[in-house]
Design a protein around this motif. Sequence first.
Motif, PDB file in Angstrom:
ATOM      1  N   LEU A 216       8.284  53.665 -38.231  1.00 54.43           N
ATOM      2  CA  LEU A 216       9.666  53.615 -37.750  1.00 54.43           C
ATOM      3  C   LEU A 216      10.516  54.531 -38.605  1.00 54.43           C
ATOM      4  CD1 LEU A 216      11.770  50.548 -36.735  1.00 54.43           C
ATOM      5  CD2 LEU A 216      12.620  52.030 -38.557  1.00 54.43           C
ATOM      6  N   SER A 217      11.398  55.301 -37.955  1.00 54.72           N
ATOM      7  CA  SER A 217      12.347  56.141 -38.685  1.00 54.72           C
ATOM      8  C   SER A 217      13.758  55.819 -38.226  1.00 54.72           C
ATOM      9  CB  SER A 217      12.048  57.626 -38.463  1.00 54.72           C
ATOM     10  OG  SER A 217      12.328  58.014 -37.125  1.00 54.72           O
ATOM     11  N   ALA A 218      14.689  55.838 -39.174  1.00 58.82           N
ATOM     12  CA  ALA A 218      16.104  55.651 -38.884  1.00 58.82           C
ATOM     13  C   ALA A 218      16.859  56.849 -39.432  1.00 58.82           C
ATOM     14  CB  ALA A 218      16.625  54.360 -39.512  1.00 58.82           C
ATOM     15  N   GLY A 219      17.805  57.382 -38.641  1.00 59.32           N
ATOM     16  CA  GLY A 219      18.513  58.576 -39.049  1.00 59.32           C
ATOM     17  C   GLY A 219      20.016  58.396 -39.060  1.00 59.32           C
ATOM     18  N   GLU A 220      20.696  59.345 -39.688  1.00 60.92           N
ATOM     19  CA  GLU A 220      22.151  59.320 -39.708  1.00 60.92           C
ATOM     20  C   GLU A 220      22.759  59.588 -38.338  1.00 60.92           C
ATOM     21  OE1 GLU A 220      23.605  61.915 -42.740  1.00 60.92           O
ATOM     22  OE2 GLU A 220      22.939  60.611 -44.383  1.00 60.92           O
ATOM     23  N   ASP A 221      21.927  59.978 -37.362  1.00 61.46           N
ATOM     24  CA  ASP A 221      22.404  60.148 -35.989  1.00 61.46           C
ATOM     25  C   ASP A 221      22.484  58.822 -35.246  1.00 61.46           C
ATOM     26  OD1 ASP A 221      19.729  59.572 -35.714  1.00 61.46           O
ATOM     27  OD2 ASP A 221      19.214  61.419 -34.659  1.00 61.46           O
ATOM     28  N   THR A 222      22.230  57.718 -35.959  1.00 58.08           N
ATOM     29  CA  THR A 222      22.298  56.325 -35.467  1.00 58.08           C
ATOM     30  C   THR A 222      21.114  55.945 -34.585  1.00 58.08           C
ATOM     31  OG1 THR A 222      23.582  56.665 -33.404  1.00 58.08           O
ATOM     32  CG2 THR A 222      24.832  56.480 -35.480  1.00 58.08           C
ATOM     33  N   PHE A 223      20.096  56.788 -34.471  1.00 59.07           N
ATOM     34  CA  PHE A 223      18.937  56.470 -33.645  1.00 59.07           C
ATOM     35  C   PHE A 223      17.786  55.943 -34.504  1.00 59.07           C
ATOM     36  CE2 PHE A 223      21.191  59.199 -30.722  1.00 59.07           C
ATOM     37  CZ  PHE A 223      20.919  58.635 -29.479  1.00 59.07           C
ATOM     38  N   VAL A 224      16.950  55.127 -33.869  1.00 59.00           N
ATOM     39  CA  VAL A 224      15.710  54.626 -34.463  1.00 59.00           C
ATOM     40  C   VAL A 224      14.561  55.042 -33.556  1.00 59.00           C
ATOM     41  CG1 VAL A 224      14.374  52.563 -35.028  1.00 59.00           C
ATOM     42  CG2 VAL A 224      16.797  52.678 -35.629  1.00 59.00           C
ATOM     43  N   HIS A 225      13.488  55.553 -34.145  1.00 62.60           N
ATOM     44  CA  HIS A 225      12.318  55.965 -33.371  1.00 62.60           C
ATOM     45  C   HIS A 225      11.071  55.304 -33.949  1.00 62.60           C
ATOM     46  CE1 HIS A 225      14.621  58.919 -31.158  1.00 62.60           C
ATOM     47  NE2 HIS A 225      15.030  59.479 -32.290  1.00 62.60           N
ATOM     48  N   ILE A 226      10.082  55.095 -33.071  1.00 60.55           N
ATOM     49  CA  ILE A 226       8.821  54.470 -33.477  1.00 60.55           C
ATOM     50  C   ILE A 226       7.670  55.325 -32.972  1.00 60.55           C
ATOM     51  CG2 ILE A 226       7.347  52.418 -33.328  1.00 60.55           C
ATOM     52  CD1 ILE A 226       9.852  50.762 -32.829  1.00 60.55           C
ATOM     53  N   TRP A 227       6.681  55.551 -33.847  1.00 58.30           N
ATOM     54  CA  TRP A 227       5.475  56.287 -33.493  1.00 58.30           C
ATOM     55  C   TRP A 227       4.242  55.456 -33.854  1.00 58.30           C
ATOM     56  CZ3 TRP A 227       9.703  58.639 -35.593  1.00 58.30           C
ATOM     57  CH2 TRP A 227      10.254  59.703 -34.859  1.00 58.30           C
ATOM     58  N   LYS A 228       3.185  55.658 -33.091  1.00 59.35           N
ATOM     59  CA  LYS A 228       1.883  55.074 -33.407  1.00 59.35           C
ATOM     60  C   LYS A 228       1.052  56.145 -34.102  1.00 59.35           C
ATOM     61  CE  LYS A 228      -1.489  51.991 -33.123  1.00 59.35           C
ATOM     62  NZ  LYS A 228      -2.471  52.683 -33.988  1.00 59.35           N
ATOM     63  N   LEU A 229       0.665  55.873 -35.337  1.00 60.85           N
ATOM     64  CA  LEU A 229      -0.154  56.811 -36.102  1.00 60.85           C
ATOM     65  C   LEU A 229      -1.635  56.526 -35.871  1.00 60.85           C
ATOM     66  CD1 LEU A 229       1.727  56.874 -39.537  1.00 60.85           C
ATOM     67  CD2 LEU A 229       2.194  58.188 -37.456  1.00 60.85           C
ATOM     68  N   SER A 230      -2.433  57.581 -35.824  1.00 65.65           N
ATOM     69  CA  SER A 230      -3.879  57.430 -35.647  1.00 65.65           C
ATOM     70  C   SER A 230      -4.569  58.705 -36.098  1.00 65.65           C
ATOM     71  CB  SER A 230      -4.210  57.136 -34.172  1.00 65.65           C
ATOM     72  OG  SER A 230      -3.784  58.215 -33.343  1.00 65.65           O
ATOM     73  N   ARG A 231      -5.896  58.646 -36.115  1.00 60.19           N
ATOM     74  CA  ARG A 231      -6.712  59.824 -36.403  1.00 60.19           C
ATOM     75  C   ARG A 231      -7.636  60.087 -35.220  1.00 60.19           C
ATOM     76  NH1 ARG A 231      -7.010  61.809 -41.633  1.00 60.19           N
ATOM     77  NH2 ARG A 231      -6.026  60.521 -43.259  1.00 60.19           N
ATOM     78  N   SER A 232      -7.779  61.340 -34.898  1.00 58.92           N
ATOM     79  CA  SER A 232      -8.710  61.705 -33.842  1.00 58.92           C
ATOM     80  C   SER A 232     -10.131  61.376 -34.287  1.00 58.92           C
ATOM     81  CB  SER A 232      -8.604  63.198 -33.536  1.00 58.92           C
ATOM     82  OG  SER A 232      -9.685  63.619 -32.732  1.00 58.92           O
ATOM     83  N   PRO A 233     -10.873  60.595 -33.490  1.00 59.78           N
ATOM     84  CA  PRO A 233     -12.248  60.248 -33.899  1.00 59.78           C
ATOM     85  C   PRO A 233     -13.163  61.468 -33.980  1.00 59.78           C
ATOM     86  CG  PRO A 233     -11.765  59.479 -31.665  1.00 59.78           C
ATOM     87  CD  PRO A 233     -10.483  59.970 -32.230  1.00 59.78           C
ATOM     88  N   GLU A 234     -12.857  62.525 -33.235  1.00 59.07           N
ATOM     89  CA  GLU A 234     -13.701  63.714 -33.255  1.00 59.07           C
ATOM     90  C   GLU A 234     -13.411  64.591 -34.471  1.00 59.07           C
ATOM     91  OE1 GLU A 234     -11.829  62.903 -30.578  1.00 59.07           O
ATOM     92  OE2 GLU A 234     -13.416  62.019 -29.333  1.00 59.07           O
ATOM     93  N   SER A 235     -12.138  64.904 -34.698  1.00 56.23           N
ATOM     94  CA  SER A 235     -11.786  65.856 -35.745  1.00 56.23           C
ATOM     95  C   SER A 235     -11.241  65.220 -37.014  1.00 56.23           C
ATOM     96  CB  SER A 235     -10.740  66.840 -35.207  1.00 56.23           C
ATOM     97  OG  SER A 235      -9.535  66.153 -34.887  1.00 56.23           O
ATOM     98  N   GLY A 236     -10.831  63.950 -36.943  1.00 59.37           N
ATOM     99  CA  GLY A 236     -10.193  63.302 -38.077  1.00 59.37           C
ATOM    100  C   GLY A 236      -8.760  63.744 -38.269  1.00 59.37           C
TER     101      GLY A 236
END
Length: 244
Positions: A216-236
């Motif tokens: 989760l990231s919060a910015g001074e632009d008043t927005f909050v964003h969420i990302w799902k982190l992962s690794r590619s099983p083929e390349s890492g």
Amino acid sequence: MVAADLEGPYEPGVRRADLGLQVHWCVLPFRVLLVLTSHRGIQMYESNGYTMVYWHALDSGDASPVQAVFARGIAASGHFICVGTWSGRVLVFDIPAKGPNIVLSEELAGHQMPITDIATEPAQGQDCVADMVTADDSGLLCVWRSGPEFTLLTRIPGFGVPCPSVQLWQGIIAAGYGNGQVHLYEATTGNLHVQINAHARAVCALDLASEVGKLLSAGEDTFVHIWKLSRSPESGYIEATPLL
């Protein structure tokens, strides 16, 4: 309730966090401490919030009369608590299983600019694993391996933009910058894998749900964003999928 030391001039328009006042629960293998930082020093309390077990006064050293002196950035790593300072040094405190016999065991000297944030994750007994990252006002990141003596593994150069917040997850460093970008690096090599134009203004804070790998990231632009982190099983290779 904990009485924090807030003596000193108030500066309009400047957040207390920018002056160094932070509060953080440090979960150690054998105890939990509440750590407070300010421009005066570092206070550590038992988990009840009432019993202060340690006080470390900040030494202004060679600081000029107009230079702010503060501690900022708090994290626990094993039985150590690490705290960043205005000088760029990171203070490493060795915490006993109980009692007030806390010792300043080491000072890490990887930075020349004030520390902004520190992130850690359990090393799980692996050798040469990067389990701590420190950030500073120039955007420089230092990657460390904790232990009886902390070892600097690599430096990730800054680009003239502060890095207010970092997170560490399964060997991935997430860094939020003052230009609104979030970068994802490989901790062991420092290689940049993902660059996200996350916010229109500076990133204020990052947080991580370690069990599911959601950032989760919060910015001074008043927005909050969420990302799902992962690794590619083929390349890492590191990947970030936007969720919000």
